[in-house]
Design a protein around this motif. Structure first.
Motif, PDB file in Angstrom:
ATOM      1  N   UNK A 223       0.853  -1.180   0.000  1.00 55.12           N
ATOM      2  CA  UNK A 223       0.000   0.000   0.000  1.00 55.12           C
ATOM      3  C   UNK A 223       0.892   1.234   0.000  1.00 55.12           C
ATOM      4  N   UNK A 224       0.908   1.935  -1.119  1.00 55.95           N
ATOM      5  CA  UNK A 224       1.779   3.086  -1.296  1.00 55.95           C
ATOM      6  C   UNK A 224       1.135   4.058  -2.271  1.00 55.95           C
ATOM      7  N   UNK A 225       1.659   5.262  -2.357  1.00 57.23           N
ATOM      8  CA  UNK A 225       1.147   6.243  -3.311  1.00 57.23           C
ATOM      9  C   UNK A 225       2.006   6.336  -4.567  1.00 57.23           C
ATOM     10  N   UNK A 226       3.041   5.540  -4.662  1.00 48.99           N
ATOM     11  CA  UNK A 226       3.901   5.550  -5.844  1.00 48.99           C
ATOM     12  C   UNK A 226       3.884   4.157  -6.449  1.00 48.99           C
ATOM     13  N   UNK A 227       3.151   4.031  -7.557  1.00 49.93           N
ATOM     14  CA  UNK A 227       3.042   2.756  -8.260  1.00 49.93           C
ATOM     15  C   UNK A 227       3.481   2.980  -9.696  1.00 49.93           C
ATOM     16  N   UNK A 228       4.380   2.136 -10.178  1.00 52.49           N
ATOM     17  CA  UNK A 228       4.829   2.226 -11.566  1.00 52.49           C
ATOM     18  C   UNK A 228       3.887   1.383 -12.412  1.00 52.49           C
ATOM     19  N   UNK A 229       3.252   2.009 -13.373  1.00 49.44           N
ATOM     20  CA  UNK A 229       2.206   1.383 -14.176  1.00 49.44           C
ATOM     21  C   UNK A 229       2.552   1.510 -15.644  1.00 49.44           C
ATOM     22  N   UNK A 230       2.324   0.445 -16.400  1.00 50.56           N
ATOM     23  CA  UNK A 230       2.595   0.472 -17.835  1.00 50.56           C
ATOM     24  C   UNK A 230       1.311   0.127 -18.577  1.00 50.56           C
ATOM     25  N   UNK A 231       0.887   1.027 -19.428  1.00 48.31           N
ATOM     26  CA  UNK A 231      -0.352   0.820 -20.189  1.00 48.31           C
ATOM     27  C   UNK A 231      -0.096  -0.148 -21.344  1.00 48.31           C
ATOM     28  N   UNK A 232      -1.159  -0.841 -21.758  1.00 54.45           N
ATOM     29  CA  UNK A 232      -1.045  -1.781 -22.876  1.00 54.45           C
ATOM     30  C   UNK A 232      -0.586  -1.063 -24.134  1.00 54.45           C
ATOM     31  N   UNK A 233       0.388  -1.603 -24.796  1.00 52.47           N
ATOM     32  CA  UNK A 233       0.882  -1.047 -26.046  1.00 52.47           C
ATOM     33  C   UNK A 233       1.791   0.151 -25.894  1.00 52.47           C
ATOM     34  N   UNK A 234       2.003   0.605 -24.680  1.00 53.02           N
ATOM     35  CA  UNK A 234       2.859   1.774 -24.453  1.00 53.02           C
ATOM     36  C   UNK A 234       4.204   1.318 -23.910  1.00 53.02           C
ATOM     37  N   UNK A 235       5.236   1.992 -24.332  1.00 54.09           N
ATOM     38  CA  UNK A 235       6.569   1.657 -23.849  1.00 54.09           C
ATOM     39  C   UNK A 235       6.893   2.386 -22.557  1.00 54.09           C
ATOM     40  N   UNK A 236       6.210   3.504 -22.344  1.00 55.05           N
ATOM     41  CA  UNK A 236       6.507   4.332 -21.174  1.00 55.05           C
ATOM     42  C   UNK A 236       5.888   3.736 -19.915  1.00 55.05           C
ATOM     43  N   UNK A 237       6.589   3.928 -18.805  1.00 54.33           N
ATOM     44  CA  UNK A 237       6.106   3.534 -17.489  1.00 54.33           C
ATOM     45  C   UNK A 237       5.771   4.823 -16.749  1.00 54.33           C
ATOM     46  N   UNK A 238       4.531   4.922 -16.263  1.00 49.26           N
ATOM     47  CA  UNK A 238       4.087   6.133 -15.586  1.00 49.26           C
ATOM     48  C   UNK A 238       3.922   5.882 -14.099  1.00 49.26           C
ATOM     49  N   UNK A 239       3.962   6.971 -13.346  1.00 48.31           N
ATOM     50  CA  UNK A 239       3.764   6.906 -11.903  1.00 48.31           C
ATOM     51  C   UNK A 239       2.305   7.241 -11.614  1.00 48.31           C
ATOM     52  N   UNK A 240       1.620   6.337 -10.916  1.00 48.85           N
ATOM     53  CA  UNK A 240       0.235   6.542 -10.528  1.00 48.85           C
ATOM     54  C   UNK A 240       0.107   6.347  -9.025  1.00 48.85           C
ATOM     55  N   UNK A 241      -0.983   6.853  -8.472  1.00 49.32           N
ATOM     56  CA  UNK A 241      -1.275   6.543  -7.075  1.00 49.32           C
ATOM     57  C   UNK A 241      -1.808   5.114  -7.018  1.00 49.32           C
ATOM     58  N   UNK A 242      -1.863   4.566  -5.825  1.00 47.46           N
ATOM     59  CA  UNK A 242      -2.319   3.189  -5.656  1.00 47.46           C
ATOM     60  C   UNK A 242      -3.749   3.028  -6.184  1.00 47.46           C
ATOM     61  N   UNK A 243      -4.635   3.958  -5.840  1.00 46.87           N
ATOM     62  CA  UNK A 243      -6.029   3.885  -6.286  1.00 46.87           C
ATOM     63  C   UNK A 243      -6.140   3.955  -7.804  1.00 46.87           C
ATOM     64  N   UNK A 244      -5.401   4.868  -8.399  1.00 42.57           N
ATOM     65  CA  UNK A 244      -5.439   5.005  -9.852  1.00 42.57           C
ATOM     66  C   UNK A 244      -4.921   3.735 -10.537  1.00 42.57           C
TER      67      UNK A 244
END
Length: 114
Positions: free
Chosen positions: A76-97
């Motif tokens: 449980x954290x507010x910094x989650x590294x998320x990668x969208x389908x088909x995207x090469x970039x990794x974005x920072x999202x909150x846990x809920x997002x």
């Protein structure tokens, strides 16, 4: 005084109640056993500890330079590294997002940084 017919009727009620309880207990046990054997077993999860994804490695390095430690273990954290389908970039999202986006099958959670 209690007549003999009341005693016999009472005995029948007790026997029927006991039989019904035994049958329902057996059916319940079979149902729970079937459910637990199908869904209660542990699944083997294979994690890719050495990712060759440069975008993920760069995002992890950026978070580590900020003083955070990233891991694959859900936290449980507010910094989650998320990668969208088909995207090469990794974005920072909150846990809920990240949970909402992952539930909507928009991509997957790559790392949790604490």
């Amino acid at each position: 005084m209690i007549s003999r017919s009341h005693v016999v009727a009472g005995a029948r009620v007790v026997r029927l109640s006991t039989t019904a309880f035994a049958v329902s207990t057996i059916v319940g046990f079979i149902a729970v056993s079937t459910f637990s054997s199908q869904y209660g077993s542990r699944a083997t999860v294979v994690l890719d500890a050495t990712s060759s994804d440069t975008a993920l490695a760069a995002a992890v390095l950026h978070q580590q330079r900020s003083g955070l430690h990233c891991s694959e273990k859900p936290t449980l954290t507010d910094v989650v590294l998320f990668q969208r389908d088909g995207a090469a970039a990794v974005t920072v999202l909150t846990f809920d997002q990240a949970i909402k986006a992952s539930s909507a099958s928009e991509g997957w959670i790559r790392r949790y940084c604490i």
